[in-house]
Write an enzyme that holds these catalytic residues in place. Structure first.
Site, short mmCIF file in Angstrom:
data_model
loop_
_atom_site.label_atom_id
_atom_site.label_comp_id
_atom_site.label_asym_id
_atom_site.label_seq_id
_atom_site.Cartn_x
_atom_site.Cartn_y
_atom_site.Cartn_z
CG HIS A 218 -44.37 74.10 -49.67
ND1 HIS A 218 -44.08 73.91 -48.41
CD2 HIS A 218 -45.91 73.93 -49.77
CE1 HIS A 218 -44.96 73.58 -47.65
NE2 HIS A 218 -46.38 73.73 -48.54
CG HIS A 257 -38.19 77.91 -42.51
ND1 HIS A 257 -39.24 78.45 -41.91
CD2 HIS A 257 -38.88 76.61 -42.98
CE1 HIS A 257 -40.44 77.88 -42.06
NE2 HIS A 257 -40.24 76.56 -42.59
CG ASP A 308 -37.65 69.76 -46.95
OD1 ASP A 308 -38.46 68.77 -46.93
OD2 ASP A 308 -38.01 70.84 -47.31
N1 COA Z 1 -29.92 79.33 -50.89
C1 COA Z 1 -29.37 80.57 -51.20
N2 COA Z 1 -30.06 81.66 -50.67
C2 COA Z 1 -31.00 81.85 -49.99
C3 COA Z 1 -31.64 80.40 -49.62
C4 COA Z 1 -31.07 79.29 -50.08
N3 COA Z 1 -31.54 78.25 -49.79
N4 COA Z 1 -32.68 80.70 -48.80
C5 COA Z 1 -32.83 82.00 -48.52
N5 COA Z 1 -31.38 82.50 -49.33
C6 COA Z 1 -31.36 83.95 -49.39
C7 COA Z 1 -32.54 84.73 -49.96
O1 COA Z 1 -32.23 84.74 -51.53
C8 COA Z 1 -32.37 86.07 -49.54
O2 COA Z 1 -31.35 86.58 -50.10
P1 COA Z 1 -31.71 88.29 -50.76
O3 COA Z 1 -32.15 89.03 -49.60
O4 COA Z 1 -30.11 88.60 -51.35
O5 COA Z 1 -32.47 88.26 -51.90
C9 COA Z 1 -32.17 85.80 -48.12
O6 COA Z 1 -31.35 84.54 -48.11
C10 COA Z 1 -33.01 86.00 -47.13
O7 COA Z 1 -34.09 85.17 -47.58
P2 COA Z 1 -35.34 84.73 -46.68
O8 COA Z 1 -36.19 86.20 -46.63
O9 COA Z 1 -34.94 84.24 -45.30
O10 COA Z 1 -36.36 83.46 -47.46
P3 COA Z 1 -37.73 83.52 -47.77
O11 COA Z 1 -38.50 83.79 -46.94
O12 COA Z 1 -37.90 84.57 -49.28
O13 COA Z 1 -37.67 82.08 -48.72
C11 COA Z 1 -37.54 79.89 -48.48
C12 COA Z 1 -37.84 81.06 -47.76
C13 COA Z 1 -37.51 78.51 -47.71
C14 COA Z 1 -38.33 79.76 -49.51
C15 COA Z 1 -35.93 79.80 -49.08
O14 COA Z 1 -35.10 79.92 -47.90
C16 COA Z 1 -35.68 78.97 -50.08
O15 COA Z 1 -35.90 79.12 -51.33
N6 COA Z 1 -34.99 77.74 -49.70
C17 COA Z 1 -34.77 76.55 -50.63
C18 COA Z 1 -35.98 75.78 -50.97
C19 COA Z 1 -36.32 74.90 -49.73
O16 COA Z 1 -35.48 74.24 -48.96
N7 COA Z 1 -37.60 74.92 -49.25
C20 COA Z 1 -38.06 74.21 -48.13
C21 COA Z 1 -38.55 75.11 -47.10
S1 COA Z 1 -39.11 73.94 -45.74
#
Ligand code: COA
Length: 372
Positions: A218, A257, A308
């Site tokens: 987050h 996201h 971010d």
């Molecule tokens: N790096 C690598 N892979 C990523 C990723 C990232 N930052 N964000 C998503 N993915 C991958 C996921 O692992 C998933 O792969 P899978 O289907 O093989 O498991 C796929 O992309 C789809 O993910 P999604 O469903 O869109 O994400 P989520 O809703 O579960 O999670 C976040 C959303 C924001 C928690 C996630 O994108 C993340 O952890 N980002 C990094 C942390 C971050 O920047 N947080 C700030 C948010 S404003």
């Protein structure tokens, strides 16, 4: 629970008049105003007022609001003493959490009719809480948390650096605080609303939200993004290392996201400010590295920068230490959290969802002497 609803994704968990995400305008609106208009034309305090009171302030209302906040910046002595007792190697988000909680001990919300005055007080003191602790922990300086700076961003920078802030930095802080102010039912806001739904006090709602924002999935993502990019000297090195991380299936902080699918509307705005700051400081490393990381993530994974990622370089160029990145998010998001608490209190029903049970069937009690 069906897999696609894990994390409550796609489930409507209540109503709000505060914000839309991925629905209207360029993708993010606060009370009907597009984020691009607000980030370009408004001040953070106008946005805070809009979120908390429902409409943009008139000129006299804004003037009175700024004066009110300016008059509330002094920290109580007991709060300073607590901040001085927090270890110098503590995480600044833990400092924010303790600061908000201690304020709630000293100035407890006795009745919801007082909510606005407590929200104003938190808005006015949060920059002082984090910078008072930071400066004391770094070199033992006990700073004065009053300042004549007219707005929250300038006030924070003055307390942090002990000098009048650069006008460009003040503009970037305004935009940054606006971008981070509100984001519908994100994890920390949902925490605040759940706490509010039990009719708890405003400081408990905000303290819980700070704890939720702390995590790297987050609010902590901007710090984690900084830790990643500062290790890389050139765009080519960044690309090589990043490809390795992707191969090892590591999460890349600052990307992706939960709601946005194609882009985060906040990214273009903070990216442009980061570019201007890079020009100003003569950076030839961090910004090009960040741009390459953005391009590689798009090419390899179809993933885009969230708010971010370019915040990391922007804050760095303004001389803000990395561990203070997420506390700035708190100073801003406090407005969204508090507006949601007010909204929840306005139409309250205790938040109490159900769960799909996955444990054992009903079992017969076994006395302790008969257990294997
Ligand atoms: N790096 C690598 N892979 C990523 C990723 C990232 N930052 N964000 C998503 N993915 C991958 C996921 O692992 C998933 O792969 P899978 O289907 O093989 O498991 C796929 O992309 C789809 O993910 P999604 O469903 O869109 O994400 P989520 O809703 O579960 O999670 C976040 C959303 C924001 C928690 C996630 O994108 C993340 O952890 N980002 C990094 C942390 C971050 O920047 N947080 C700030 C948010 S404003």
């Amino acid at each position: 629970m069906a897999e696609n609803t894990a994390g409550l994704r796609g489930i409507t968990a209540g109503e709000t008049a505060l914000c839309t995400v991925g629905q209207a305008g360029t993708g993010l609106t606060y009370r009907g105003y597009d984020i691009h208009d607000l980030a370009e034309k408004a001040t953070f305090e106008e946005v805070a007022f809009l979120l908390l009171y429902g409409e943009l302030p008139t000129a006299p209302q804004l003037e009175a609001y700024l004066e009110r906040l300016k008059g509330l910046r002094q920290l109580p002595v007991a709060l300073r003493e607590v901040l001085e007792r927090i270890p110098a190697d503590a995480h600044p988000m833990d400092v924010m959490r303790t600061g908000a909680s201690m304020l709630g001990n000293l100035e407890t919300e006795a009745d919801f009719s007082e909510q606005d005055q407590h929200i104003d007080r938190m808005l006015a003191t949060f920059p002082g809480i984090i910078t008072y602790w930071h400066r004391f922990a770094q070199d033992g300086t006990r700073i004065e948390t009053d300042s004549d700076e007219p707005n929250t961003g300038a006030h924070f920078l003055r307390l942090l650096h002990g000098r009048s802030p650069d006008p460009l930095h003040v503009k970037v802080m305004q935009a940054s605080l606006i971008l981070y102010a509100e984001h519908e039912f994100n994890a920390s806001t949902f925490t605040a609303r759940t706490c509010a739904s039990t009719l708890s006090d405003i400081h408990s709602c905000i303290t819980g939200a700070i704890g939720t924002l702390r995590g790297p999935l987050h609010g902590g993502a901007n710090e984690a993004a900084m830790a990643m990019i500062e290790d890389w000297q050139t765009p080519d090195e960044a690309e090589r290392e990043l490809l390795g991380m992707l191969e090892r299936k590591e999460k890349i902080m600052g990307f992706g996201h939960a709601i946005y699918r194609k882009s985060d509307p906040r990214n273009a705005i903070i990216k442009e400010w980061s570019r201007q700051l890079a020009d100003k400081v003569g950076d030839t490393r961090l910004y090009p590295v960040s741009e390459r990381v953005e391009a590689v993530m798009q090419r390899e994974k179809g993933l885009f920068c969230n708010a971010d990622f370019f915040h990391a370089s922007a804050y760095h160029f303004m001389g803000i230490p990395t561990p203070l990145f997420t506390p700035i998010f708190v100073i801003s998001r406090l407005t969204g959290w508090a507006a949601h608490v007010k909204e929840q209190r306005g139409h309250n029903r205790i938040i109490r969802p159900s769960a799909d049970y996955t444990g054992p069937e009903l079992r017969t009690w076994v006395p302790i002497e008969q257990r294997g």
